[in-house]
Design a protein around this motif. Structure first.
Motif, mmCIF file in Angstrom:
data_model
loop_
_atom_site.group_PDB
_atom_site.id
_atom_site.type_symbol
_atom_site.label_atom_id
_atom_site.label_comp_id
_atom_site.label_asym_id
_atom_site.label_seq_id
_atom_site.Cartn_x
_atom_site.Cartn_y
_atom_site.Cartn_z
ATOM 1 N N PHE A 153 -7.639 -19.601 14.113
ATOM 2 C CA PHE A 153 -7.492 -18.766 13.078
ATOM 3 C C PHE A 153 -7.985 -17.370 12.493
ATOM 4 C CE2 PHE A 153 -7.428 -18.404 8.185
ATOM 5 C CZ PHE A 153 -6.481 -17.741 8.217
ATOM 6 N N GLU A 154 -9.660 -17.667 12.296
ATOM 7 C CA GLU A 154 -10.439 -17.148 12.398
ATOM 8 C C GLU A 154 -10.926 -16.267 13.416
ATOM 9 O OE1 GLU A 154 -12.390 -17.416 9.538
ATOM 10 O OE2 GLU A 154 -11.684 -18.849 8.786
ATOM 11 N N SER A 155 -10.365 -15.856 14.412
ATOM 12 C CA SER A 155 -10.582 -15.185 15.573
ATOM 13 C C SER A 155 -9.380 -13.580 15.694
ATOM 14 C CB SER A 155 -10.033 -16.122 17.070
ATOM 15 O OG SER A 155 -10.635 -16.551 16.986
ATOM 16 N N VAL A 156 -7.945 -14.750 14.930
ATOM 17 C CA VAL A 156 -6.793 -13.394 14.533
ATOM 18 C C VAL A 156 -6.672 -12.727 13.027
ATOM 19 C CG1 VAL A 156 -5.680 -14.441 16.981
ATOM 20 C CG2 VAL A 156 -5.094 -15.355 14.246
ATOM 21 N N ILE A 157 -7.725 -12.674 12.356
ATOM 22 C CA ILE A 157 -7.539 -12.163 11.516
ATOM 23 C C ILE A 157 -8.260 -11.192 11.000
ATOM 24 C CG2 ILE A 157 -6.706 -14.036 10.202
ATOM 25 C CD1 ILE A 157 -9.345 -15.283 8.716
ATOM 26 N N THR A 158 -8.590 -10.704 10.165
ATOM 27 C CA THR A 158 -9.691 -9.549 9.951
ATOM 28 C C THR A 158 -10.688 -9.752 8.888
ATOM 29 O OG1 THR A 158 -8.380 -8.079 8.526
ATOM 30 C CG2 THR A 158 -8.239 -7.676 11.270
ATOM 31 N N ASP A 159 -11.620 -9.143 8.858
ATOM 32 C CA ASP A 159 -12.223 -9.495 7.648
ATOM 33 C C ASP A 159 -11.886 -8.839 6.313
ATOM 34 O OD1 ASP A 159 -14.608 -10.119 9.174
ATOM 35 O OD2 ASP A 159 -15.867 -8.512 9.599
ATOM 36 N N GLU A 203 0.654 -1.017 -0.249
ATOM 37 C CA GLU A 203 -0.304 -0.485 -0.398
ATOM 38 C C GLU A 203 0.743 1.100 0.114
ATOM 39 O OE1 GLU A 203 -3.496 -0.959 2.140
ATOM 40 O OE2 GLU A 203 -2.653 -1.026 3.332
ATOM 41 N N ASN A 204 0.121 2.047 -1.097
ATOM 42 C CA ASN A 204 1.201 3.574 -0.957
ATOM 43 C C ASN A 204 2.751 2.832 -1.152
ATOM 44 O OD1 ASN A 204 -1.098 4.828 -0.108
ATOM 45 N ND2 ASN A 204 -1.077 3.933 1.788
ATOM 46 N N GLY A 205 3.275 2.363 -1.702
ATOM 47 C CA GLY A 205 4.163 2.380 -1.935
ATOM 48 C C GLY A 205 5.131 1.793 -1.164
ATOM 49 N N GLY A 206 4.487 1.481 0.253
ATOM 50 C CA GLY A 206 5.718 0.801 1.290
ATOM 51 C C GLY A 206 6.214 -0.111 1.150
ATOM 52 N N SER A 207 7.060 -0.391 1.946
ATOM 53 C CA SER A 207 7.250 -1.858 1.995
ATOM 54 C C SER A 207 6.980 -3.111 3.472
ATOM 55 C CB SER A 207 8.740 -1.864 1.984
ATOM 56 O OG SER A 207 9.142 -0.964 3.162
ATOM 57 N N ALA A 208 6.066 -1.659 3.858
ATOM 58 C CA ALA A 208 6.107 -3.305 5.152
ATOM 59 C C ALA A 208 4.011 -2.714 5.430
ATOM 60 C CB ALA A 208 6.757 -2.752 6.574
ATOM 61 N N PRO A 209 3.678 -3.380 5.603
ATOM 62 C CA PRO A 209 2.715 -3.642 5.509
ATOM 63 C C PRO A 209 1.776 -3.134 6.564
ATOM 64 C CG PRO A 209 2.715 -5.477 5.030
ATOM 65 C CD PRO A 209 3.704 -4.778 5.745
ATOM 66 N N ASP A 210 0.738 -2.319 7.572
ATOM 67 C CA ASP A 210 0.062 -2.530 8.660
ATOM 68 C C ASP A 210 -0.602 -3.122 9.347
ATOM 69 O OD1 ASP A 210 -1.214 -0.753 10.151
ATOM 70 O OD2 ASP A 210 -2.059 0.486 9.378
ATOM 71 N N TRP A 211 0.129 -3.682 10.011
ATOM 72 C CA TRP A 211 -0.871 -5.678 10.127
ATOM 73 C C TRP A 211 -1.735 -4.859 10.800
ATOM 74 C CZ3 TRP A 211 0.385 -8.736 6.802
ATOM 75 C CH2 TRP A 211 1.679 -9.150 6.228
ATOM 76 N N GLY A 212 -1.812 -4.594 11.305
ATOM 77 C CA GLY A 212 -3.466 -3.919 12.247
ATOM 78 C C GLY A 212 -4.829 -3.813 10.466
ATOM 79 N N GLN A 213 -4.081 -3.945 9.830
ATOM 80 C CA GLN A 213 -5.321 -3.601 9.245
ATOM 81 C C GLN A 213 -5.578 -5.297 8.560
ATOM 82 O OE1 GLN A 213 -7.046 -1.066 7.518
ATOM 83 N NE2 GLN A 213 -5.791 -0.085 9.068
ATOM 84 N N TRP A 214 -4.958 -6.089 9.115
ATOM 85 C CA TRP A 214 -5.194 -8.112 8.262
ATOM 86 C C TRP A 214 -5.002 -8.668 9.185
ATOM 87 C CZ3 TRP A 214 -5.833 -6.797 2.851
ATOM 88 C CH2 TRP A 214 -4.969 -6.087 2.688
ATOM 89 N N VAL A 215 -4.619 -8.464 10.779
ATOM 90 C CA VAL A 215 -4.671 -8.971 11.949
ATOM 91 C C VAL A 215 -4.737 -8.617 13.257
ATOM 92 C CG1 VAL A 215 -2.834 -10.871 10.340
ATOM 93 C CG2 VAL A 215 -2.050 -9.135 12.018
ATOM 94 N N ASP A 216 -5.029 -9.169 14.373
ATOM 95 C CA ASP A 216 -5.782 -8.256 15.165
ATOM 96 C C ASP A 216 -4.459 -8.127 16.082
ATOM 97 O OD1 ASP A 216 -8.719 -9.367 17.418
ATOM 98 O OD2 ASP A 216 -6.378 -9.051 18.594
ATOM 99 N N ALA A 217 -5.054 -6.962 16.606
ATOM 100 C CA ALA A 217 -4.168 -5.750 16.770
ATOM 101 C C ALA A 217 -3.645 -6.434 18.723
ATOM 102 C CB ALA A 217 -4.517 -4.357 17.312
#
Length: 274
Positions: free
Chosen positions: A258-264, A145-159
């Motif tokens: 698995f389902e409990s630690v990932i985001t929609d 995203e936005n040309g960045g190399s490190a994803p914002d993992w808070g968008q993809w897995v549970d905080a």
């Protein structure tokens, strides 16, 4: 166990890169040549390629008058693989392990486990079963995203899996790697270990013995789930139905965790439509 299990959905882009089942038992004599040939005949439809693997163990002995000495012991064990080298069975004197980088579904692996158990029972039955473990390793990869190399993992897995990332943010530091472990108990003889963290490249490599498809290297979030049963008070008999029931029970909470630690967002943008 610890979370509710959603209705089972087979994701088109599931992130499982390795699944393994291990059954440990009291030590018995290694398979002889005739027994290896019989195993080969019984599993040839699923794992037609036999081979032999060497394993090196190192022991350290303290000398009476000098420094400790190291001794290497090389042992060998039979191994069978599929023609694409993505599924394998290894049989040691105290255990056997099924590994696959081509998971597909639990039912598919369970079918192979059933065949292996029936074969082991017929060819040379162990006197009991001491531990049964199911292990799943996921490599979660997401679009940049936005040309960045490190994803914002808070968008993809549970905080809860990201640790004290806010501490770095307050100091102007960006998190690159994190690693954690959590152990859940399901009673006196059942536990589930969750290892997790952001890293780069690969959590599971491709090897000549067990191949896998390798995407381009890059950032990933690893989920490593080990669900296992271990004999507590007594060692039960090596019974096929008992082992299959235990494997089913061990598999049940894996999907829930698995389902409990990932985001929609991960489900919709990556697992379903990636």
């Amino acid at each position: 166990m610890i979370v509710g299990v959603r209705e089972r959905e087979i994701y088109p882009s599931a992130p499982i890169v390795l699944m393994a089942i291990e059954v440990r038992h009291p030590p018995c004599e290694p398979l002889d040549r005739k027994q290896v040939a019989e195993v080969s005949a019984r599993i040839k439809q699923m794992l037609p390629l036999p081979s032999e693997m060497n394993e090196v163990s190192v022991t350290v002995q303290a000398g009476p008058d000098g420094p400790p000495t190291q001794q290497q012991v090389v042992s060998s064990f039979p191994r069978w693989t599929s023609r694409d080298k993505r599924t394998a069975l290894s049989v040691r004197s105290d255990s056997f392990v099924i590994e696959t980088t081509d998971y597909g579904s639990y039912d598919k692996v369970r079918e192979l486990l059933d065949v292996v158990l029936q074969t082991r029972l017929t060819v040379a039955a162990p006197v009991g079963v001491e531990r049964i473990g199911l292990r799943y390793i996921d490599e979660i990869r997401v679009p940049a995203e936005n040309g960045g190399s490190a994803p914002d993992w808070g968008q993809w897995v549970d905080a809860s899996l990201l640790g004290p990332a806010h501490v770095g943010a307050e100091l102007g530091l960006a998190p690159e790697v994190n690693e954690g472990v959590f152990v859940f108990s399901g009673g006196s003889d059942h536990a589930l270990v969750l290892r997790y963290g952001a890293q780069s490249d690969y959590a599971v490599q491709s090897t000549p013995e067990l191949r896998r498809a390798l995407p381009p290297p890059g950032p990933l979030f690893k989920l490593d789930i080990d669900s296992f049963w271990q004999a507590a008070d007594e060692v039960p008999e090596f019974d096929v139905d008992f082992i299959l029931r235990q494997a089913d029970a061990l598999h049940e909470p894996v999907r829930g965790v698995f389902e409990s630690v990932i985001t929609d967002r991960l489900r919709e943008e990556v697992l379903r439509n990636g």
